[in-house]
Design a protein around this motif. Structure first.
Motif, PDB file in Angstrom:
ATOM      1  N   ASP A  35     -40.236  28.679   8.320  1.00  0.00           N
ATOM      2  CA  ASP A  35     -39.522  28.957   9.413  1.00  0.00           C
ATOM      3  C   ASP A  35     -38.895  27.850   9.981  1.00  0.00           C
ATOM      4  O   ASP A  35     -38.745  27.537  10.995  1.00  0.00           O
ATOM      5  CB  ASP A  35     -40.933  29.214  10.461  1.00  0.00           C
ATOM      6  CG  ASP A  35     -40.040  30.003  11.677  1.00  0.00           C
ATOM      7  OD1 ASP A  35     -39.182  30.653  11.476  1.00  0.00           O
ATOM      8  OD2 ASP A  35     -40.936  29.716  12.794  1.00  0.00           O
ATOM      9  N   LEU A  36     -37.962  27.484   9.304  1.00  0.00           N
ATOM     10  CA  LEU A  36     -37.034  26.307   9.818  1.00  0.00           C
ATOM     11  C   LEU A  36     -35.658  26.890  10.267  1.00  0.00           C
ATOM     12  O   LEU A  36     -34.965  27.889   9.564  1.00  0.00           O
ATOM     13  CB  LEU A  36     -36.567  25.648   8.301  1.00  0.00           C
ATOM     14  CG  LEU A  36     -35.553  24.458   8.587  1.00  0.00           C
ATOM     15  CD1 LEU A  36     -36.085  23.415   9.353  1.00  0.00           C
ATOM     16  CD2 LEU A  36     -35.020  23.885   7.390  1.00  0.00           C
ATOM     17  N   LYS A  92     -36.337  23.815  14.869  1.00  0.00           N
ATOM     18  CA  LYS A  92     -37.731  23.838  14.947  1.00  0.00           C
ATOM     19  C   LYS A  92     -38.085  24.332  13.394  1.00  0.00           C
ATOM     20  O   LYS A  92     -37.202  24.844  12.798  1.00  0.00           O
ATOM     21  CB  LYS A  92     -38.316  24.900  15.921  1.00  0.00           C
ATOM     22  CG  LYS A  92     -37.649  26.414  15.472  1.00  0.00           C
ATOM     23  CD  LYS A  92     -38.227  27.216  16.601  1.00  0.00           C
ATOM     24  CE  LYS A  92     -37.533  28.743  16.451  1.00  0.00           C
ATOM     25  NZ  LYS A  92     -38.304  29.618  17.244  1.00  0.00           N
ATOM     26  N   GLY A  93     -39.374  24.178  13.142  1.00  0.00           N
ATOM     27  CA  GLY A  93     -39.889  24.749  11.817  1.00  0.00           C
ATOM     28  C   GLY A  93     -40.486  23.493  11.106  1.00  0.00           C
ATOM     29  O   GLY A  93     -40.499  22.279  11.551  1.00  0.00           O
ATOM     30  N   LYS A  94     -41.293  23.710   9.886  1.00  0.00           N
ATOM     31  CA  LYS A  94     -42.170  22.913   9.328  1.00  0.00           C
ATOM     32  C   LYS A  94     -41.312  22.186   7.859  1.00  0.00           C
ATOM     33  O   LYS A  94     -40.664  23.078   7.205  1.00  0.00           O
ATOM     34  CB  LYS A  94     -43.328  23.551   8.812  1.00  0.00           C
ATOM     35  CG  LYS A  94     -44.283  22.516   7.911  1.00  0.00           C
ATOM     36  CD  LYS A  94     -45.219  23.457   7.532  1.00  0.00           C
ATOM     37  CE  LYS A  94     -46.332  22.740   6.330  1.00  0.00           C
ATOM     38  NZ  LYS A  94     -47.382  23.295   6.050  1.00  0.00           N
ATOM     39  N   VAL A  95     -41.012  21.070   7.987  1.00  0.00           N
ATOM     40  CA  VAL A  95     -40.715  20.485   6.527  1.00  0.00           C
ATOM     41  C   VAL A  95     -41.460  19.337   6.108  1.00  0.00           C
ATOM     42  O   VAL A  95     -41.727  18.478   6.660  1.00  0.00           O
ATOM     43  CB  VAL A  95     -39.016  19.774   6.904  1.00  0.00           C
ATOM     44  CG1 VAL A  95     -38.601  19.306   5.687  1.00  0.00           C
ATOM     45  CG2 VAL A  95     -38.317  20.912   7.280  1.00  0.00           C
ATOM     46  N   VAL A  96     -42.000  19.442   4.984  1.00  0.00           N
ATOM     47  CA  VAL A  96     -42.963  18.482   4.374  1.00  0.00           C
ATOM     48  C   VAL A  96     -42.286  18.092   3.080  1.00  0.00           C
ATOM     49  O   VAL A  96     -42.116  18.919   2.070  1.00  0.00           O
ATOM     50  CB  VAL A  96     -44.343  19.165   4.030  1.00  0.00           C
ATOM     51  CG1 VAL A  96     -45.083  17.822   3.477  1.00  0.00           C
ATOM     52  CG2 VAL A  96     -44.966  19.250   5.532  1.00  0.00           C
ATOM     53  N   LYS A 123     -31.984  30.538  10.093  1.00  0.00           N
ATOM     54  CA  LYS A 123     -32.579  31.321  10.955  1.00  0.00           C
ATOM     55  C   LYS A 123     -33.880  31.512  10.473  1.00  0.00           C
ATOM     56  O   LYS A 123     -34.141  32.588   9.808  1.00  0.00           O
ATOM     57  CB  LYS A 123     -31.684  32.507  11.053  1.00  0.00           C
ATOM     58  CG  LYS A 123     -30.331  32.406  11.628  1.00  0.00           C
ATOM     59  CD  LYS A 123     -29.503  33.798  11.293  1.00  0.00           C
ATOM     60  CE  LYS A 123     -28.027  33.491  11.797  1.00  0.00           C
ATOM     61  NZ  LYS A 123     -27.371  34.900  11.856  1.00  0.00           N
ATOM     62  N   GLY A 124     -34.677  30.523  10.492  1.00  0.00           N
ATOM     63  CA  GLY A 124     -36.371  30.758  10.087  1.00  0.00           C
ATOM     64  C   GLY A 124     -36.211  30.921   8.593  1.00  0.00           C
ATOM     65  O   GLY A 124     -37.393  31.852   8.205  1.00  0.00           O
ATOM     66  N   ILE A 125     -35.680  29.952   7.709  1.00  0.00           N
ATOM     67  CA  ILE A 125     -35.885  29.894   6.308  1.00  0.00           C
ATOM     68  C   ILE A 125     -37.255  29.399   5.838  1.00  0.00           C
ATOM     69  O   ILE A 125     -37.631  28.433   6.604  1.00  0.00           O
ATOM     70  CB  ILE A 125     -34.737  29.467   5.637  1.00  0.00           C
ATOM     71  CG1 ILE A 125     -34.791  27.916   5.855  1.00  0.00           C
ATOM     72  CG2 ILE A 125     -33.543  30.069   6.000  1.00  0.00           C
ATOM     73  CD1 ILE A 125     -33.652  27.090   4.900  1.00  0.00           C
TER      74      ILE A 125
END
Length: 242
Positions: free
Chosen positions: A8-9, A58-62, A21-23
């Motif tokens: 959700d990036l 916003k969103g999660k990146v690891v 848009k929320g990839i």
């Protein structure tokens, strides 16, 4: 093992442009992941966020277990980016350019190994300004590899190269894979993606449209090559918008 996890990036610039848009997608360790999409689709923005050049909205990146942007100092130790515009030090030799970056990483002991693996031994005494375009790209990748990265981002690495130089760079990317380095490749060349990619991600207007292997995408659209399958997908998207 997922070396890269994106969920959700979003990236919304100050002017209101929604670049992402929320990839969501994952990239496995040792995989060649190829990012496809038209100009302005969000490929470069994604690479800049994953390599900690840009902060996401916003969103999660690891990456390799580290979260961005909180742990970008650790992420930068395990990733390297080879930009199109890498110039090198024109009056320094190939070896001197690689040694310069090795000193930054404190990995001077890796210089000979990288020169051998990237087949640069016969060119190591040449000045950077004397090299062909293909060799300059190879040196650029060598300068990144001395940092011993787990992930290498290649943004249009073969643009402007002649066919022979392109094929030589393809071999180099296959070498990186054998070295267990995860390759994140953004390209407009569909033959390149078909040849190299374990998995392709298609991004369109800031959204991930498709994640699959090249063969799965070709099978879905009943095409004999990835370029025709990709073009069919683009036509489908445009028709859906009308």
């Amino acid at each position: 093992m997922h070396l890269i996890e994106v969920e959700d990036l979003w990236k919304i610039y100050k002017n209101g442009v929604e670049a992402l848009k929320g990839i969501s997608f994952t990239v496995d360790e040792g995989e060649v992941f190829t990012f496809l999409g038209p100009n302005g689709a969000g490929k470069t923005t994604t690479i800049k966020i994953l390599s900690c050049v840009l902060k996401p909205t916003k969103g999660k990146v690891v990456i390799s277990g580290y979260s961005s942007p909180k742990e970008c100092d650790k992420i930068r130790r395990v990733v390297t980016t080879v930009p199109q515009e890498f110039q090198g030090f024109s009056d320094l030799t190939v070896r001197e350019n690689i040694e310069y970056f090795a000193k930054l990483y404190d990995t001077v002991d890796k210089v000979d190994e990288i020169i051998e693996k990237l087949d640069l031994k016969e060119h190591e005494r040449k000045r950077f300004k004397e090299l062909s375009g293909g060799l300059k790209r190879r040196v650029a990748i060598a300068c990144g590899l001395v940092g011993d990265p787990r992930v290498i981002f290649l943004d249009e690495p073969t643009i402007g190269l002649d066919p022979k130089a392109r094929r030589n760079l393809w071999k180099l990317i296959e070498t990186l894979k054998h070295m267990k380095i995860t390759v994140f490749l953004a390209t407009h060349y569909l033959d390149e993606a078909e040849k190299l990619a374990d998995k392709v991600g298609v991004i369109y207007k800031g959204k991930i449209i498709k994640i699959s292997s090249p063969s799965e995408l070709m099978e879905e659209f009943k095409k004999e090559n990835l370029e025709d399958a990709y073009l069919s997908l683009m036509e489908q998207l445009k028709s859906e918008e009308e």
